[in-house]
Scaffold this motif. Structure first.
Motif, PDB file in Angstrom:
ATOM      1  N   UNK A 119      46.517  51.898  34.613  1.00 16.60           N
ATOM      2  CA  UNK A 119      45.705  51.482  33.455  1.00 16.60           C
ATOM      3  C   UNK A 119      45.268  50.026  33.588  1.00 16.60           C
ATOM      4  N   UNK A 120      46.184  49.162  34.031  1.00 13.78           N
ATOM      5  CA  UNK A 120      45.826  47.749  34.215  1.00 13.78           C
ATOM      6  C   UNK A 120      44.807  47.581  35.334  1.00 13.78           C
ATOM      7  N   UNK A 121      44.851  48.451  36.330  1.00 12.04           N
ATOM      8  CA  UNK A 121      43.938  48.360  37.460  1.00 12.04           C
ATOM      9  C   UNK A 121      42.484  48.583  37.083  1.00 12.04           C
ATOM     10  N   UNK A 122      42.250  49.347  36.013  1.00  9.38           N
ATOM     11  CA  UNK A 122      40.871  49.593  35.576  1.00  9.38           C
ATOM     12  C   UNK A 122      40.295  48.427  34.781  1.00  9.38           C
ATOM     13  N   UNK A 123      41.122  47.429  34.474  1.00  6.98           N
ATOM     14  CA  UNK A 123      40.648  46.215  33.793  1.00  6.98           C
ATOM     15  C   UNK A 123      40.349  45.165  34.864  1.00  6.98           C
ATOM     16  N   UNK A 124      39.120  44.625  34.899  1.00  6.35           N
ATOM     17  CA  UNK A 124      38.775  43.648  35.940  1.00  6.35           C
ATOM     18  C   UNK A 124      39.723  42.455  35.954  1.00  6.35           C
ATOM     19  N   UNK A 125      40.121  42.042  37.153  1.00  9.15           N
ATOM     20  CA  UNK A 125      41.042  40.926  37.312  1.00  9.15           C
ATOM     21  C   UNK A 125      40.305  39.731  37.924  1.00  9.15           C
ATOM     22  N   UNK A 126      40.509  38.520  37.381  1.00  9.26           N
ATOM     23  CA  UNK A 126      39.867  37.330  37.966  1.00  9.26           C
ATOM     24  C   UNK A 126      40.266  37.094  39.421  1.00  9.26           C
ATOM     25  N   UNK A 127      41.430  37.620  39.817  1.00  7.94           N
ATOM     26  CA  UNK A 127      41.898  37.405  41.189  1.00  7.94           C
ATOM     27  C   UNK A 127      40.989  38.059  42.218  1.00  7.94           C
ATOM     28  N   UNK A 128      40.194  39.046  41.793  1.00  7.26           N
ATOM     29  CA  UNK A 128      39.284  39.710  42.736  1.00  7.26           C
ATOM     30  C   UNK A 128      38.251  38.725  43.264  1.00  7.26           C
ATOM     31  N   UNK A 129      37.801  37.831  42.380  1.00  4.16           N
ATOM     32  CA  UNK A 129      36.800  36.845  42.792  1.00  4.16           C
ATOM     33  C   UNK A 129      37.433  35.636  43.475  1.00  4.16           C
ATOM     34  N   UNK A 130      38.650  35.277  43.077  1.00  2.79           N
ATOM     35  CA  UNK A 130      39.282  34.081  43.639  1.00  2.79           C
ATOM     36  C   UNK A 130      39.967  34.336  44.976  1.00  2.79           C
ATOM     37  N   UNK A 131      40.399  35.567  45.206  1.00  3.80           N
ATOM     38  CA  UNK A 131      41.090  35.911  46.451  1.00  3.80           C
ATOM     39  C   UNK A 131      40.065  36.441  47.463  1.00  3.80           C
ATOM     40  N   UNK A 132      39.887  35.741  48.575  1.00  2.37           N
ATOM     41  CA  UNK A 132      38.864  36.085  49.558  1.00  2.37           C
ATOM     42  C   UNK A 132      39.081  37.486  50.134  1.00  2.37           C
ATOM     43  N   UNK A 133      40.331  37.822  50.426  1.00  2.00           N
ATOM     44  CA  UNK A 133      40.616  39.138  51.012  1.00  2.00           C
ATOM     45  C   UNK A 133      40.319  40.264  50.030  1.00  2.00           C
ATOM     46  N   UNK A 134      40.697  40.055  48.772  1.00  4.47           N
ATOM     47  CA  UNK A 134      40.400  41.077  47.755  1.00  4.47           C
ATOM     48  C   UNK A 134      38.892  41.253  47.586  1.00  4.47           C
ATOM     49  N   UNK A 135      38.180  40.125  47.578  1.00  2.00           N
ATOM     50  CA  UNK A 135      36.729  40.197  47.402  1.00  2.00           C
ATOM     51  C   UNK A 135      36.081  40.944  48.556  1.00  2.00           C
ATOM     52  N   UNK A 136      36.567  40.719  49.761  1.00  2.00           N
ATOM     53  CA  UNK A 136      36.001  41.390  50.935  1.00  2.00           C
ATOM     54  C   UNK A 136      36.179  42.909  50.819  1.00  2.00           C
ATOM     55  N   UNK A 137      37.386  43.351  50.485  1.00  2.00           N
ATOM     56  CA  UNK A 137      37.632  44.792  50.353  1.00  2.00           C
ATOM     57  C   UNK A 137      36.853  45.359  49.163  1.00  2.00           C
ATOM     58  N   UNK A 138      36.763  44.572  48.074  1.00  2.00           N
ATOM     59  CA  UNK A 138      36.029  45.035  46.888  1.00  2.00           C
ATOM     60  C   UNK A 138      34.563  45.286  47.216  1.00  2.00           C
ATOM     61  N   UNK A 139      33.960  44.377  47.956  1.00  2.00           N
ATOM     62  CA  UNK A 139      32.551  44.557  48.318  1.00  2.00           C
ATOM     63  C   UNK A 139      32.404  45.722  49.290  1.00  2.00           C
ATOM     64  N   UNK A 140      33.405  45.915  50.144  1.00  2.00           N
ATOM     65  CA  UNK A 140      33.392  47.082  51.025  1.00  2.00           C
ATOM     66  C   UNK A 140      33.405  48.380  50.243  1.00  2.00           C
ATOM     67  N   UNK A 141      34.191  48.421  49.160  1.00  2.00           N
ATOM     68  CA  UNK A 141      34.227  49.614  48.300  1.00  2.00           C
ATOM     69  C   UNK A 141      32.860  49.855  47.671  1.00  2.00           C
ATOM     70  N   UNK A 142      32.231  48.779  47.185  1.00  2.00           N
ATOM     71  CA  UNK A 142      30.895  48.912  46.598  1.00  2.00           C
ATOM     72  C   UNK A 142      29.887  49.396  47.626  1.00  2.00           C
TER      73      UNK A 142
END
Length: 472
Positions: free
Chosen positions: A223-246
């Motif tokens: 449930x918490x995972x479906x709420x956007x987390x600021x760490x996605x933008x601040x963490x370079x590795x998370x952002x890379x995987x996130x954009x890969x998912x998109x």
């Protein structure tokens, strides 16, 4: 002023001229060229829309959305979802949700374009842009379809290898047989093809219901995972995987496909009939894309609950996930069910990808070649590099080829999204069905975000490849 005539192919009974369509001035003033032939001629308006009740009409329109949805759960998505779940737990579920909402918007625009203008997206580009621009757009789209087909061929071959021990190179060749299956099904009617696709989607869904039950995920964490987390933008590795998912979620060929297959329904060629068709087509695609959301989220949740929880944060390849599922979960058959879902997903995606190839070639070039020949060409373009990679480099080579296919797709996406948003936002083309101001602004925002994020992903991927080559 009389409405233009749509000239049907000789093999189909002639449609009555759309004299009652109030959008005749749209046809004449909004396009460089008049519409001459229908999209996907062998199936055009072959499915009647009967029944007075809301539910009967919904069932009549149900089908095209599922052909589109399979592109959002193809093997190219699996690697990014597995990487996101194993590395970061449930955090990137919000990215999958956001990607799906973007897909709902864009597919809704694609179906509206097809229903209102009587053109699929490829035909609309042909009738709007100059010939050199059309040739460039067609070539880019063919490259994207080949890249998507490549991911699906590799995914099916990996599944056959995991389930039956068939060598990857042989499995790649076996996937060519789906061309024959598609030809057979289309001869039986478009509804039969839709039924097979829905059956395969259901198979994938049931497999992941099983995986979710046995992996026992943390529901509060989900449930918490479906709420956007600021760490996605601040963490370079998370952002890379996130954009890969998109980049792996929104597929360009699906926009061409959807704008064509909605025209298989024989809705009334009047303003009210088109309005009803647009509404039911949107409901159909939204429901179907909800299944795609469930499956993509399930892949990430299973990876988080199984690999991330056990400390295996580096699982990003399908073969590794298959090998670890049963021992980590302690349930026999967990790996086999995972591979079965992959096989169903790969076969489903190859069917719709090959169909999209036919739509794109006919739409951009107005060339009518035999469907079996067009599909054979599409399949050969994907099979040759896939087979060569499987023979020369084995499993690890196919994993790299999967990643490359997603990068190619991200390159082409904007060349499909921006024309779609532009066409549906022009009153001269859409008449009373033109996007309202808020929808136009939202659509351009989504198109811009997708373009920016995919450009960032491409730069980072190329930078990683250069650094990797330098380090080697």
């Amino acid at each position: 002023m009389s409405a233009p005539q749509v000239v049907p192919p000789a093999s189909l009974p002639p449609e009555p001229p759309p004299a009652a369509v109030p959008a005749a001035p749209v046809e004449e003033s909004g396009w460089r060229r008049a519409r001459h032939t229908p999209s996907l001629a062998e199936a055009y308006r072959t499915i009647p829309v009967t029944g007075r009740s809301w539910w009967r009409k919904l069932l009549a329109f149900a089908g095209p959305g599922y052909l589109v949805a399979v592109g959002y759960m193809d093997p190219g998505n699996w690697a990014t979802d597995l990487a996101g779940g194993s590395q970061f737990g449930y955090t990137l579920l919000s990215v999958i949700l956001a990607s799906n909402l973007m897909a709902v918007l864009l597919q809704g625009l694609a179906s509206k374009l097809g229903i209102v203008t009587g053109r699929d997206l490829a035909q609309a580009c042909r009738d709007h842009y100059s010939r050199p621009v059309n040739i460039a757009l067609w070539l880019l789209c063919e490259v994207a379809i080949a890249a998507c087909d490549l991911a699906e061929v590799i995914g099916s071959a990996i599944a056959l290898n995991l389930l039956f021990g068939i060598p990857l190179a042989v499995g790649v060749l076996v996937t060519a047989l789906d061309v024959l299956l598609l030809l057979y099904l289309q001869n039986k009617g478009f509804r039969v093809l839709e039924a097979l696709v829905i059956l395969l989607v259901a198979t994938v869904g049931l497999c992941f219901v099983f995986e979710l039950v046995i992996s026992r995920p943390d529901l509060a964490g989900v449930a918490r995972g479906f709420v956007p987390s600021p760490s996605i933008l601040s963490d370079r590795d998370k952002l890379y995987v996130a954009i890969g998912i998109l980049g792996a979620t929104v597929m360009p060929h699906n926009l061409y496909l959807h704008s064509s297959v909605v025209q298989t329904r024989k809705y009334e060629e009047s303003a009210e009939g088109k309005r009803e068709a647009v509404r039911f087509a949107f409901i159909d695609s939204t429901i179907a894309l909800s299944f795609a959301l469930f499956i993509n989220a399930s892949i990430l949740i299973v990876a988080a609950a199984t690999f991330h929880r056990a400390g295996y944060t580096g699982v990003a390849e399908i073969q590794d996930a298959h090998e670890l599922l049963t021992p980590l979960l302690g349930v026999g058959g967990a790996s086999a069910v995972f591979a079965l879902a992959l096989l169903a997903s790969g076969q489903n995606s190859t069917l719709t990808g090959t169909l999209a190839g036919q739509i794109v070639m006919e739409g951009f070039l107005n060339i009518r070649i035999r469907p079996w020949l067009r599909r054979l060409i599409t399949r050969a373009i994907a099979i040759v590099p896939a087979a060569a990679t499987a023979i020369l480099y084995g499993e690890r080579g196919t994993a790299k080829l999967l990643i490359l296919s997603q990068v190619i797709l991200s390159l082409q996406l904007s060349f499909a999204v921006f024309p779609l948003v532009r066409f549906t936002s022009e009153r001269a083309k859409m008449g009373e069905f033109v996007n309202p101001a808020w929808l136009k602004a939202l659509a351009y925002l989504v198109a811009g975000v997708i373009a920016a994020l995919n450009a960032w992903l491409l730069v980072q991927t190329l930078r990683g490849a250069v650094l990797g080559a330098g380090g080697g």
